[in-house]
Write a protein that holds these residues in place. Structure first.
Motif, mmCIF file in Angstrom:
data_model
loop_
_atom_site.group_PDB
_atom_site.id
_atom_site.type_symbol
_atom_site.label_atom_id
_atom_site.label_comp_id
_atom_site.label_asym_id
_atom_site.label_seq_id
_atom_site.Cartn_x
_atom_site.Cartn_y
_atom_site.Cartn_z
ATOM 1 N N SER A 28 5.069 -0.874 0.511
ATOM 2 C CA SER A 28 5.270 0.312 1.339
ATOM 3 C C SER A 28 3.981 1.112 1.497
ATOM 4 O O SER A 28 3.644 1.559 2.609
ATOM 5 C CB SER A 28 6.355 1.199 0.729
ATOM 6 N N GLY A 31 1.740 -0.779 3.732
ATOM 7 C CA GLY A 31 2.314 -0.887 5.061
ATOM 8 C C GLY A 31 2.201 0.389 5.872
ATOM 9 O O GLY A 31 2.019 0.335 7.099
ATOM 10 N N ASN A 35 0.532 0.357 9.460
ATOM 11 C CA ASN A 35 1.315 0.763 10.625
ATOM 12 C C ASN A 35 0.608 1.875 11.407
ATOM 13 O O ASN A 35 0.538 1.848 12.639
ATOM 14 C CB ASN A 35 2.696 1.227 10.166
ATOM 15 N N GLN A 57 -1.063 -4.951 -0.589
ATOM 16 C CA GLN A 57 -0.012 -5.896 -0.214
ATOM 17 C C GLN A 57 -0.199 -7.251 -0.889
ATOM 18 O O GLN A 57 0.785 -7.897 -1.265
ATOM 19 C CB GLN A 57 0.022 -6.045 1.304
ATOM 20 N N GLU A 108 5.829 7.534 1.539
ATOM 21 C CA GLU A 108 5.529 6.113 1.737
ATOM 22 C C GLU A 108 6.689 5.234 1.293
ATOM 23 O O GLU A 108 7.012 4.236 1.941
ATOM 24 C CB GLU A 108 4.257 5.718 0.976
ATOM 25 N N GLY A 112 9.044 2.755 3.801
ATOM 26 C CA GLY A 112 9.318 1.339 3.563
ATOM 27 C C GLY A 112 10.810 1.044 3.568
ATOM 28 O O GLY A 112 11.256 0.013 4.100
ATOM 29 N N TYR A 115 12.266 0.964 7.148
ATOM 30 C CA TYR A 115 12.008 -0.293 7.853
ATOM 31 C C TYR A 115 12.754 -1.483 7.242
ATOM 32 O O TYR A 115 12.613 -2.611 7.713
ATOM 33 C CB TYR A 115 10.507 -0.589 7.882
ATOM 34 N N TYR A 255 4.055 -4.233 7.296
ATOM 35 C CA TYR A 255 4.360 -3.814 5.930
ATOM 36 C C TYR A 255 4.243 -4.959 4.922
ATOM 37 O O TYR A 255 4.448 -4.764 3.735
ATOM 38 C CB TYR A 255 5.760 -3.215 5.863
#
Length: 341
Positions: A28, A31, A35, A57, A108, A112, A115, A255
């Motif tokens: 998250s 991501g 984003n 990530q 954050e 996440g 989504y 993400y």
């Protein structure tokens, strides 16, 4: 039948419960930056801006792979974290819980969840644990026909599940956050439930076909890579999808959920092959396991007193008879006879 030991179950459950939330948080955090870089600020081609989120990530993917690898010891850890998918499922069905959630967790983390990252990841992990649980109890192969069917069916189920899940998340949680309308939407809730069931079934197909998840894994990895190396082209293609889906799917790619799922599918394939091999080897030593071969070189005794392997000489029929290995009921009389005998 090869059952995991209690220490292995406890250890894998503890590892999964500690590592999985950390991995989701890292996805998250990375991501959100990805984003915003691509859609809010506009990506100018400066790769240096992506180094930090990509490292986060990547670390998250490594942690999720470690969780999957614990399945070699026991499926308990994967099943336990899979059960925690109920929490994001409740939030997806009842968007009214989102304002409270944003008050207690960093933004954050909440982004996440909006989504659908935890929902997709935890569902897949739980399905993997169930597959390993079933394979340990019956490792017999399901035949070539089912293996081929599984390779075709798994990608279809996973694609349908991702589509339904993306639409449900977009029309539910994401719609609620963007428009501040937190009333439950039955159509979005039904789509989320259908997507979860389809994803679960798609992973469960690997019970029939151990290599059924390789093609979906490659598609997810290629999609994530294209979003990084050719963002304009990938965005144009994705935005041709229906409304809602064209918002969530790019988010899932940025993400890191697609990359995490793809690498996890490949790791799970290796774990499944290893566990199946171990279970079959253990089953050949257990005469009560399903499909196990007999572990004894001779058939079991049919009557009391039968002995296997058979004795090379018949048992003594008279007190004085002697055969190698036979035992007389009492010592034979001396010969020649002694006086007074």
């Amino acid at each position: 039948m090869r059952r995991s030991s209690m220490p292995a179950r406890l250890l894998t459950a503890a590892i999964a419960l500690v590592i999985t939330p950390i991995a989701l948080v890292l996805l998250s955090m990375g991501g959100v930056t990805m984003n915003r870089t691509f859609f809010e600020f506009g990506f100018d081609g400066d790769i240096g801006r992506l180094v930090g989120p990509l490292l986060l990530q990547s670390l998250a993917v490594v942690l999720l792979v470690l969780v999957v690898l614990t399945g070699i010891w026991s499926s308990a850890g994967l099943i336990v974290v899979g059960c925690f998918a109920l929490a994001p499922l409740v939030v997806a069905i009842l968007p009214g819980t989102l304002p409270l959630l944003y008050r207690v967790v960093p933004q954050e983390w909440g982004d996440g969840l909006v989504y659908g990252i935890p929902l997709a990841v935890l569902t897949a992990l739980g399905a993997m644990g169930l597959v390993l649980f079933l394979v340990r109890r019956d490792p017999r192969p399901r035949g070539t026909a089912l293996g081929i069917i599984g390779i075709v069916v798994a990608p279809v189920l996973l694609a349908a599940g991702a589509w339904a899940l993306a639409w449900g998340v977009a029309e539910g949680m994401l719609f609620a956050v963007q428009r501040f309308q937190f009333d439950p939407r039955p159509d979005a809730a039904a789509a989320v439930l259908a997507g979860i069931l389809l994803v679960f079934a798609g992973v469960l197909v690997s019970r029939w076909s151990p290599f059924a998840l390789i093609l979906p894994a490659l598609v997810l990895l290629v999609g994530g890579l294209l979003m990084l190396v050719a963002p304009e082209w990938a965005s144009r293609v994705l935005f041709t999808l229906p409304r809602g889906v064209n918002t969530v799917i790019p988010g899932l790619l940025l993400y890191g959920a697609a990359a995490a799922a793809g690498v996890s599918y490949l790791a799970f394939t290796a774990v499944l092959v290893r566990v199946r091999s171990q279970a079959r080897l253990s089953g050949t030593q257990d005469p009560h396991a399903p499909g196990a071969a007999a572990a004894y070189p001779y058939p079991p005794a049919q009557h009391p007193g039968d002995q296997y392997p058979p004795a090379p000489y018949p048992a003594a029929e008279h007190p004085g008879d002697q055969y190698p290995g036979a035992q007389a009921p009492y010592p034979p009389a001396p010969y020649p006879p002694q006086p007074g005998s």
